[in-house]
Design a protein around this motif. Structure first.
Motif, PDB file in Angstrom:
ATOM      1  N   UNK A  11      -7.757  -2.215   8.840  1.00  0.00           N
ATOM      2  CA  UNK A  11      -6.400  -2.498   8.369  1.00  0.00           C
ATOM      3  C   UNK A  11      -5.429  -1.345   8.662  1.00  0.00           C
ATOM      4  N   UNK A  50     -18.091  10.818   5.832  1.00  0.00           N
ATOM      5  CA  UNK A  50     -17.005  10.727   4.853  1.00  0.00           C
ATOM      6  C   UNK A  50     -15.969   9.673   5.286  1.00  0.00           C
ATOM      7  N   UNK A  54     -14.901   6.349   3.053  1.00  0.00           N
ATOM      8  CA  UNK A  54     -13.579   6.091   2.465  1.00  0.00           C
ATOM      9  C   UNK A  54     -12.830   4.969   3.180  1.00  0.00           C
ATOM     10  N   UNK A  56     -11.196   1.836   3.751  1.00  0.00           N
ATOM     11  CA  UNK A  56     -10.961   0.805   2.742  1.00  0.00           C
ATOM     12  C   UNK A  56     -11.422  -0.577   3.186  1.00  0.00           C
ATOM     13  N   UNK A  57     -11.531  -0.780   4.506  1.00  0.00           N
ATOM     14  CA  UNK A  57     -11.909  -2.090   5.026  1.00  0.00           C
ATOM     15  C   UNK A  57     -13.379  -2.129   5.441  1.00  0.00           C
ATOM     16  N   UNK A  58     -14.065  -1.029   5.206  1.00  0.00           N
ATOM     17  CA  UNK A  58     -15.465  -0.900   5.596  1.00  0.00           C
ATOM     18  C   UNK A  58     -15.682  -1.304   7.044  1.00  0.00           C
TER      19      UNK A  58
ATOM     20  N   UNK B  50     -14.159  -0.229  -6.577  1.00  0.00           N
ATOM     21  CA  UNK B  50     -14.224  -0.366  -5.110  1.00  0.00           C
ATOM     22  C   UNK B  50     -14.827  -1.713  -4.730  1.00  0.00           C
ATOM     23  N   UNK B  54     -12.667  -4.709  -2.666  1.00  0.00           N
ATOM     24  CA  UNK B  54     -13.056  -5.038  -1.291  1.00  0.00           C
ATOM     25  C   UNK B  54     -13.820  -6.374  -1.222  1.00  0.00           C
ATOM     26  N   UNK B  93      -2.891 -10.123   6.913  1.00  0.00           N
ATOM     27  CA  UNK B  93      -3.191  -9.309   8.078  1.00  0.00           C
ATOM     28  C   UNK B  93      -2.050  -9.372   9.099  1.00  0.00           C
ATOM     29  N   UNK B 333     -14.408  17.777  -3.699  1.00  0.00           N
ATOM     30  CA  UNK B 333     -14.282  16.664  -2.760  1.00  0.00           C
ATOM     31  C   UNK B 333     -13.499  15.563  -3.467  1.00  0.00           C
ATOM     32  N   UNK B 335     -11.347  13.228  -1.437  1.00  0.00           N
ATOM     33  CA  UNK B 335     -10.768  12.293  -0.474  1.00  0.00           C
ATOM     34  C   UNK B 335     -11.124  10.833  -0.787  1.00  0.00           C
ATOM     35  N   UNK B 336     -12.201  10.631  -1.534  1.00  0.00           N
ATOM     36  CA  UNK B 336     -12.602   9.261  -1.866  1.00  0.00           C
ATOM     37  C   UNK B 336     -11.870   8.743  -3.097  1.00  0.00           C
ATOM     38  N   UNK B 342      -7.942   0.432  -2.775  1.00  0.00           N
ATOM     39  CA  UNK B 342      -9.095   0.312  -1.880  1.00  0.00           C
ATOM     40  C   UNK B 342      -9.100  -1.112  -1.353  1.00  0.00           C
ATOM     41  N   UNK B 343      -9.880  -1.349  -0.297  1.00  0.00           N
ATOM     42  CA  UNK B 343      -9.888  -2.686   0.294  1.00  0.00           C
ATOM     43  C   UNK B 343      -8.731  -2.855   1.268  1.00  0.00           C
ATOM     44  N   UNK B 344      -8.547  -4.083   1.736  1.00  0.00           N
ATOM     45  CA  UNK B 344      -7.573  -4.322   2.811  1.00  0.00           C
ATOM     46  C   UNK B 344      -6.126  -4.129   2.374  1.00  0.00           C
ATOM     47  N   UNK B 346      -5.136  -1.477   0.654  1.00  0.00           N
ATOM     48  CA  UNK B 346      -4.870  -0.063   0.404  1.00  0.00           C
ATOM     49  C   UNK B 346      -3.528   0.325   1.024  1.00  0.00           C
ATOM     50  N   UNK B 350       0.245   5.377   3.338  1.00  0.00           N
ATOM     51  CA  UNK B 350      -0.443   6.598   2.909  1.00  0.00           C
ATOM     52  C   UNK B 350      -0.385   7.751   3.910  1.00  0.00           C
TER      53      UNK B 350
END
Lengths: 64, 398
Positions: A11, A50, A54, A56-58, B50, B54, B93, B333, B335-336, B342-344, B346, B350
């Motif tokens: 995405x 990493x 992270x 988001x769309x895997x 998460x 997702x 999309x 850490x 960044x996560x 999260x997911x499509x 997000x 950013x």
């Protein structure tokens, strides 16, 4: 380490390029993922994992 | 079991509601009661957040009955204009992918020197003006407003108009009629801009969408106007709050601030941005979703048609994902973190937000090493009721 990307899932969040610019890039037209190295070296292993975590769309898969 | 009301009240200026933390360490998944009496599920754990965000069986479609709206005003606005943040799958999309090229990470790097110059100018102006000053008015709001104006092709001279409308739109207290009226004015403003770009396209996002999508007929005018409006609103309010609230957080942590000020390491600055996004979690009223199918989560089944509130703010304080989560630690850490979701869905902006915050956190405290609060912490007004949390004003001295 073997990396696979799935641009159809991507995405365009840009997370992977921000974390591991040596391994990932984005297509200018739609921002989706481009793989620069299929088998990054040990020095890039941590950032590659990493980036996959992270995403988001895997859309990134990493195999040992 | 009774369903507590949601959103819950923050305990202190920087921490999520203690009640939310109690849910996370207890039942994790409970029902809550919203403004309209509805009882959606509340997701609090990092892994569950998460997973839900997702999951393809989870929808953002605000037209579906049972969708857990933020407020009466928000529900009315979403009925008036549907943005891609409330679309699913291929429809989402298609529209989202129209704007992602404008937020390419490499493109943001090319923009960085321009944002650095803009920030330096805003700092010069503040230092030349009266002391104390309001950091929100002087720096926090101008920089992201300038950035998104440049990117979209909105004249920066129109900022007072869209700042005022944005405030009305995002306040949870705005009555539905006023929320829709403010949105209408904003959409009219963007429609006028689209008309102008059709006659005389420039080098900006709206012009590009006019030339590449509107003219060939691949994008409806309404979708273009809605999307441009969403980018303008989402592009300045969020980052502005991160600049002001982030600065306040650092001023309250002098040791951390000293380290940030002294650092020449872009990686430490970038990590400071991630940690502040995690620790502050300014989108603090939960991401809103609705189940399209029965979904089992931690032994509980969320039924198709039930609303889901995804509390990313408390997920960012989950000790399972962030050890010692309540400590602001710029070396951890982070960044996560899920401050961008999260997911499509997000956050699409950013890369821009990160770049702007890196520019600010690496510059502001160096240029003004004596920066300090001009009032007590108790005198600062926090925007508890807003979708986007932050401070109304930040009086500073130097």
């Amino acid at each position: 380490m073997k990396v696979t990307v799935y641009p159809a899932k991507c995405v365009g969040s840009g997370q992977c390029v921000g974390i591991a610019p040596e391994v990932f890039d984005q297509r200018e037209e739609d921002s989706t993922v481009v793989l620069l190295q299929e088998s990054p070296g040990a020095d890039l292993a941590a950032v590659t994992i990493e980036a996959a975590d992270v995403c988001p769309a895997m859309a990134i898969m990493v195999e040992a | 079991m009774s369903a507590p009301s949601y959103p819950m009240r923050r305990g202190g200026p920087f921490d999520p509601p203690p009640q939310l933390a109690a849910v996370q360490s207890g039942d994790r998944l409970i029902r809550v009661t919203l403004w309209d009496g509805s009882n959606p599920w509340l997701i609090t754990g990092y892994d569950e957040v998460r997973a839900i965000l997702s999951d393809e069986r989870v929808s953002v479609d605000s037209d579906l009955p049972g969708y857990p709206h933020m407020s009466a005003g928000s529900a009315a606005r979403r009925r008036r204009a549907k943005m891609f943040v409330n679309m699913d799958k291929s429809e989402h999309r298609r529209v989202r992918s129209l704007v992602t090229p404008d937020f390419l990470v490499k493109r943001m790097e090319r923009l960085r020197p321009q944002m650095q110059r803009a920030l330096d100018g805003f700092i010069d102006d503040m230092l030349a003006g009266p002391n104390p000053a309001d950091l929100v008015e002087a720096i926090a709001l101008p920089l992201p407003s300038f950035a998104i104006c440049e990117l979209l092709g909105v004249p920066y001279s129109e900022r007072e108009l869209f700042h005022g409308l944005s405030k009305t739109i995002i306040s949870g207290r705005t009555p539905p009629v006023e929320a829709v009226a403010a949105l209408e004015t904003m959409l009219d403003f963007m429609a006028g801009l689209v008309d102008a770009k059709e006659k005389d396209p420039g080098d900006d996002m709206i012009s590009r969408l006019v030339v590449q999508q509107l003219r060939p007929g691949t994008l409806a005018r309404e979708d273009l106007v809605n999307t441009a409006q969403l980018m303008l609103l989402g592009g300045h309010e969020t980052t502005a709050n991160m600049i002001a609230l982030g600065t306040l957080a650092l001023l309250q942590h002098p040791g951390v601030l000293a380290e940030v000020r002294a650092s020449d390491d872009p990686k430490l600055i970038a990590n400071t941005v991630e940690e502040l996004l995690r620790w502050l979690s300014i989108l603090h009223q939960g991401r809103r979703r609705i189940a399209l199918a029965d979904i089992e989560i931690g032994g509980t089944v969320i039924r198709a048609g039930e609303g889901i509130v995804v509390a990313t703010d408390i997920a960012n304080r989950d000790p399972a994902a962030f050890p010692d989560p309540d400590t602001l630690d710029i070396h951890r850490k982070a960044r996560h973190q899920v401050g961008f979701g999260f997911g499509v869905h997000q956050c699409v902006g950013q890369p821009l937000a990160r770049m702007e915050l890196q520019v600010v956190y690496s510059t502001l405290y160096r240029r003004i090493p004596t920066l300090a609060l001009a009032v007590g912490l108790d005198d600062i007004e926090f925007k508890h009721d807003n979708v986007v949390y932050g401070v109304s004003e930040l009086p500073v001295t130097w």
